[in-house]
Design an enzyme around this catalytic site. Sequence first.
Site, short mmCIF file in Angstrom:
data_model
loop_
_atom_site.label_atom_id
_atom_site.label_comp_id
_atom_site.label_asym_id
_atom_site.label_seq_id
_atom_site.Cartn_x
_atom_site.Cartn_y
_atom_site.Cartn_z
N HIS A 176 0.86 -1.62 0.29
CA HIS A 176 0.14 0.00 -0.52
C HIS A 176 1.20 1.42 0.24
O HIS A 176 1.84 1.17 0.25
CB HIS A 176 -0.82 0.43 0.97
C1 T46 Z 1 2.89 0.93 6.62
C2 T46 Z 1 3.32 -0.49 7.05
C3 T46 Z 1 4.84 -0.92 7.45
C4 T46 Z 1 -4.75 -0.56 13.12
O1 T46 Z 1 -5.52 -0.79 13.54
N1 T46 Z 1 -3.60 0.38 13.43
C5 T46 Z 1 -2.99 1.00 13.08
O2 T46 Z 1 -1.77 1.45 13.54
C6 T46 Z 1 -2.35 -0.38 11.81
C7 T46 Z 1 -1.24 0.27 11.99
C8 T46 Z 1 -3.14 -1.12 11.76
N2 T46 Z 1 -4.02 -1.70 12.14
C9 T46 Z 1 -5.02 -2.69 11.24
C10 T46 Z 1 -5.51 -2.53 9.62
C11 T46 Z 1 -5.42 -3.58 9.77
O3 T46 Z 1 -6.90 -4.56 9.90
O4 T46 Z 1 -4.19 -4.21 11.45
C12 T46 Z 1 -4.32 -4.81 10.27
C13 T46 Z 1 -3.70 -4.65 9.62
O5 T46 Z 1 -2.32 -3.92 8.93
P1 T46 Z 1 -1.87 -3.59 7.32
O6 T46 Z 1 -2.53 -4.58 6.79
O7 T46 Z 1 -2.21 -2.34 6.92
O8 T46 Z 1 -0.36 -4.03 8.44
P2 T46 Z 1 1.06 -3.84 7.76
O9 T46 Z 1 2.01 -4.47 7.63
O10 T46 Z 1 0.37 -4.55 5.56
O11 T46 Z 1 1.44 -2.55 7.27
C14 T46 Z 1 1.40 -2.01 8.30
C15 T46 Z 1 0.62 0.19 8.39
O12 T46 Z 1 -0.75 -0.61 8.14
C16 T46 Z 1 1.57 0.46 6.79
O13 T46 Z 1 1.10 2.18 7.07
O14 T46 Z 1 3.90 1.69 6.85
O15 T46 Z 1 3.16 -0.97 8.65
#
Ligand code: T46
Length: 136
Positions: free
Chosen positions: A53
């Site tokens: 993303h």
């Molecule tokens: C990024 C990379 C480095 C939350 O509820 N609160 C939060 O602060 C975050 C970061 C995520 N979430 C929830 C959203 C999703 O339901 O946790 C779940 C997993 O998040 P995501 O799939 O976006 O995780 P990554 O590891 O793909 O990405 C994360 C960050 O979201 C993103 O901003 O830059 O780490």
Amino acid sequence: MKEKMDYEIIDLNAISDERGALVALESFKNVPFEIKRIYYLTNLKPELPRGFHAHKKLQQIIVCMSGSFDLILDDGKDKQIIHLDSPFKGVLIKSLIWREMHNFSNGCVLMTIASDFYDESDYIRSYEDFKKLVSL
Ligand code: T46
């Protein structure tokens, strides 16, 4: 060090002595924005990459606290692969950069310092939408 793409590799200076190392992160000092959120990723699996993303406005500094992984950054024109394996280096990523995290080692822990609270509407999770936006 300022890179061609809109990211920077930042040296996080450690205060070291015989007991170990201490790194302090402070808003508007070694972190160029107000810190509003810190989150970390753990129990990561080498075969399960994350990210895929971009953010519209959010700025973040990503630090590999333990182990190693590969961070792929893509601004729609160029791609960079950054191997991160040190808690003394941070990657400052500004907005509109597609990011992916791959090849997590055993015990990898990734910490992120963010300029804003979690807001799903700031995410661009479709690569097609990202490409359209950066080509405007
Ligand atoms: C990024 C990379 C480095 C939350 O509820 N609160 C939060 O602060 C975050 C970061 C995520 N979430 C929830 C959203 C999703 O339901 O946790 C779940 C997993 O998040 P995501 O799939 O976006 O995780 P990554 O590891 O793909 O990405 C994360 C960050 O979201 C993103 O901003 O830059 O780490």
